[in-house]
Design an enzyme around this catalytic site. Structure first.
Site, PDB file in Angstrom:
ATOM      1  NE  ARG A  42     -38.775 -58.190  26.403  1.00 40.13           N
ATOM      2  CZ  ARG A  42     -38.700 -59.176  25.522  1.00 40.13           C
ATOM      3  NH1 ARG A  42     -38.789 -60.408  25.936  1.00 40.13           N
ATOM      4  NH2 ARG A  42     -38.452 -58.922  24.264  1.00 40.13           N
ATOM      5  N   GLY A  50     -38.080 -55.775  31.916  1.00 39.54           N
ATOM      6  CA  GLY A  50     -37.393 -54.488  31.929  1.00 39.54           C
ATOM      7  C   GLY A  50     -36.213 -54.521  30.984  1.00 39.54           C
ATOM      8  CG  HIS A  51     -34.881 -57.563  29.230  1.00 40.65           C
ATOM      9  ND1 HIS A  51     -35.076 -58.228  30.419  1.00 40.65           N
ATOM     10  CD2 HIS A  51     -35.278 -58.415  28.268  1.00 40.65           C
ATOM     11  CE1 HIS A  51     -35.552 -59.427  30.183  1.00 40.65           C
ATOM     12  NE2 HIS A  51     -35.693 -59.578  28.874  1.00 40.65           N
ATOM     13  CB  ALA A  52     -35.853 -54.484  24.171  1.00 40.48           C
ATOM     14  CE1 TYR A  79     -29.689 -51.773  22.047  1.00 42.13           C
ATOM     15  CE2 TYR A  79     -31.390 -53.242  21.193  1.00 42.13           C
ATOM     16  CZ  TYR A  79     -30.298 -52.431  20.993  1.00 42.13           C
ATOM     17  OH  TYR A  79     -29.792 -52.282  19.736  1.00 42.13           O
TER      18      TYR A  79
END
Ligand code: TYD
Length: 142
Positions: free
Chosen positions: A103, A56-58, A128
């Site tokens: 992802r 749940g981030h990049a 992010y």
């Protein structure tokens, strides 16, 4: 559910060697040879509840290669333009995930172990964690 990531911009499949003999299989990876960056960190997820959702981030700069050392899980990728799912279940195959790719990991099997090879040490400032913020950055980078 598994699908082809070969034409997905920002990810690619990495295939590692395997040495098989009657004692079992052996797979290895070397930084300059199998992983397309200098390895700065390795971390792994284990004891993951089957209904858990990770990721749940990049990342702004970080690149990673994700492996399922044991069991399986789904990796859902979004490069700001497209979403792509891939189910990792073979310890010889990893997904290289470039910077600026969102992802999410879920559908963990019982006892799954996820190993991540990373290009940088942990830095919260490189994340992010807000999808809209990521989308704006990804679109600006095109
Ligand atoms: P996070 O990256 O959110 O995990 P995931 O993406 O797998 O769901 O990290 C969870 C917590 O662990 C967060 O507090 C940051 C910390 N952490 C480290 O201290 N070092 C690391 O190398 C990683 C990956 C996370």
């Amino acid at each position: 559910m598994t699908s082809d990531i070969s034409d997905f911009d920002g990810a690619e499949l990495i295939k590692l060697p395997v040495i098989t003999d009657p004692r079992g299989d052996l797979t290895f990876l070397e930084g300059s040879r199998h992983i397309p960056f200098d390895i700065a960190r390795v971390y792994y997820l284990y004891n993951v509840p089957v209904d858990s959702e990770r990721g749940g981030h990049a990342h702004k700069q970080l690149k990673q290669v994700i492996f399922a050392l044991s069991g399986s899980f789904r990796v859902r990728l979004n490069n700001g333009t497209r979403q792509q799912d891939y189910v990792l279940r073979d310890p010889r195959r990893g997904i290289y995930v470039n910077r600026l790719v969102w992802r999410e990991l879920d559908l963990f099997s019982q006892g799954a172990v996820c190993m991540v090879i990373a290009s940088h040490p942990y830095d919260e400032g490189d994340y992010y964690r807000d999808f809209e913020e990521f989308l704006a950055a990804a679109k600006a980078a095109v």
